[in-house]
Design an enzyme around this catalytic site. Sequence first.
Site, PDB file in Angstrom:
ATOM      1  N   HIS A   1      -3.335   5.841   3.917  1.00 13.64           N
ATOM      2  CA  HIS A   1      -4.179   4.745   3.411  1.00 13.64           C
ATOM      3  C   HIS A   1      -3.661   3.410   3.897  1.00 13.64           C
ATOM      4  CE1 HIS A   1      -6.054   1.943   0.516  1.00 13.64           C
ATOM      5  NE2 HIS A   1      -7.041   2.818   0.523  1.00 13.64           N
TER       6      HIS A   1
ATOM      7  N   SER B   1     -11.134  -1.016  -0.212  1.00  7.46           N
ATOM      8  CA  SER B   1      -9.834  -1.052   0.450  1.00  7.46           C
ATOM      9  C   SER B   1      -9.960  -1.360   1.938  1.00  7.46           C
ATOM     10  CB  SER B   1      -9.116   0.297   0.292  1.00  7.46           C
ATOM     11  OG  SER B   1      -8.785   0.542  -1.048  1.00  7.46           O
TER      12      SER B   1
ATOM     13  N   ASP C   1       0.829  -1.196   0.000  1.00  5.69           N
ATOM     14  CA  ASP C   1       0.000   0.000   0.000  1.00  5.69           C
ATOM     15  C   ASP C   1       0.868   1.254   0.000  1.00  5.69           C
ATOM     16  OD1 ASP C   1      -2.413   1.777   0.866  1.00  5.69           O
ATOM     17  OD2 ASP C   1      -3.245  -0.231   0.671  1.00  5.69           O
TER      18      ASP C   1
END
Length: 809
Positions: A313, A544, A278
Amino acid sequence: MPKRNHLRILANQQFEEAGEVKFNYGFATQEEEVNREPNYILMARAFSNDLRSFRRDLQEKRASKDDEIDVPYDIDYVEIDFIGQFNIEKYYQIWYNTFGLEGVSFTEYNRTAIFSITDREKFRLFINSVETLIRKGLENINEVIPSRYILYVKNFKLLTLTDILQVTAEHIGNVVVLKTIELPANSEIENNILNALEKYLNDHLIEYLIDRENHRLEIFDATLDQLITIAQNFDVIESITSSLSGVIRPGVYNVPERGFGFEIANSNENLPLIGILDTGISMQTPLAAITLQDDTFSLDGNPLIDNYNRNGHGTMVGALASLGKYNHTNEFKGEVNADAKLLSMKLLSNGDGYLSEKGVIDMLYRAKTKYPSLDLFVLTFCYKTHKKTNETFSNYTYELDKFAHETDSLIFISTGNNPHALNENTDYDIDYFNNEHTNLNTPADSMNNITVGAAADGLYNGAFNGISSGKEFPTIYSRKDHVDLSVLYPPKKKNKNLFKPDILESGGDYGFYEPNTIDFMENAAMSVLSSNPAMGFTKDVGTSLAAPLAANLAAKLKIAYPDLKSQTIKALIINGASLENTKYPAAYENLLNRTSGYGILEAQSTIFSNENAATLVLEDSIKAEEQKIYPLNFPDYLLTTDLGKKRGILKVTATLCFSFRPLQHNQLTYCPIHMAFCVFRNHTSNQINAKDKDLNSKLRTGQTWSQSAREKSNPLPYSNVQKIEFFINLDHLRSEEKTLKLAVQSRLSNQIMASQIENYPNKFNFSLVVKIEETTKSPTGRLYDELRAINKVEIITAAQADADLEGEV
């Protein structure tokens, strides 16, 4: 209800016999389907246009060659659309010997093929036959007879620059991916052209990474003119595509909730390790305690820093994977225990960009080498463009599947988010998923890994606030499967097991801003960990978030059963998924599996059995053309005790999963292994293979093999995930003397190109999970113990006491 560990079927002891795979064939072959009087006029018109374009394109291709570039060979490729399915076993060698055409790529499930012209003299016969058919159709000259193989052709064309170059100037970015063509019969020519290409790139100081084994090349910072020159002069390029990837978040809230306010209490324990591919994981959060302090796995900056979009994220993804549903739902109150430790593997700092796919694959192999116990990963970066209906597998998907198979690993891949869903809807509408642009993104079509879509649940207590029909339904921004066999096959021909996503997990939902307006609404979203200490927690939605939650369940399974293979973990997860609360209107039932997979996860029953429900795990291997039989013995009390009913006294839910070495260049045999299973009456292998009119081995009408490979000439693609559910009646147990037969069969496709089958294995591992549960109003509490007593099984040893997972599933 007390929790019990699952039971392992001792394969060598429970196994009864091995037989042969046999089918009763009765369908028309390809030749019978196509060998009818064609409409020569329509074919002649189409061929006339195709031939005119072919000759024009060939002339333009010759003119575009740069004489100053030293390339040892010129190769032309013809793309052919067939009326039906091209039968490789029957026709591949014929087309090579007759027309000098070597098949190098098969798509549309063998309805479209790219052939290299290996013998120009023989290829004249193809052109002559086309010309003959044109004269026959347009000039009514019946004396001329074209080659009968031409009658299978719908259209043909030269492979041109327009077909190869699939990027524009504004979307080149700093990385492009070149898929190279494999020439099995002319590997020396292939390698010499690639050598010349490498020399050209070096001479022009163009940076590149080449992977000849997997037929791919990545070029960095090239101009459009340079790509055009490469495509026009080096005749070993099938496609040039963009590697533009990203997390594609459907909404960002930036709503602070509070400081972190928690610490991870069990950071010193030996927990499963999950690789998070990620934007990095912030060490300014409590995750620092369970994140390996290893900064060597990155394609873009320090993996222990997550600065993406203020809140990060990778940090929220890592938190969901390691801390799971329990902690997020309960707002991290009390003592916080992790289910996994984390390895940060950074792909792109800013969340999107042009990804070096070879860099990703190399990093995965390096991580697996450095940390051998690492076999769980989360990948939420997908291509930004959706897959077209029935589009073939990309090189990226192929390499991820190959990695999973070779290393016994499992990557949890999100379907990707559809950012257009918000502006294209005013309410929740299942019909919206009929649009092609709601198809999933590469590499979510991976078959050896697990694809996860987003359910509307936001892990909050109280009333459901989303726009979806219920919290178990797929969100409108989640994506559906791109495979639609009904476009290519007759209605009765379908593989009900072939779909993505595999499962749904909680991802948060949109909310109603006004009665006819949907928007990002805080009360419908999920509270997740921010990388920013000033924010603490923030609100977000997306696939996600769903993918790491599914990986968290896998980590819990690894804690309970550390020795299980990755495909067994996958089978347990899918076996525990449910569509019970996800009901579609009849008009949209065909979209149910394509949007929801096997449904929403239920952790408790996935991880543990109980006294009234036993999950049996079978890990074994099977040879091609073999059929293996395992008896399932049922206890006496089911016959002697008044259970309050006689029908459906037991429910069986069973799932088969296996990984495979994928095959490139042929969409139909990307998964070349047929494997299927079913539970039959107390019969032998030969009896199970008998025709129903002679001896019916089925427990119920229509209950047969989970997948069929009986059509050899016009086959369907195979699935490596299959799930069945059925009920057992009292009469079944009485008539079969309390024993039913679990049968597994396997065979290798006959549509594999000769160059690929030469070294392909003929023995395959598989994982089969069978859950047997009482369905009576007053369960007896005897099923688990008595199944254990009369079958060759053992309790699967847990890594730690049940209490360690108490309350956290």
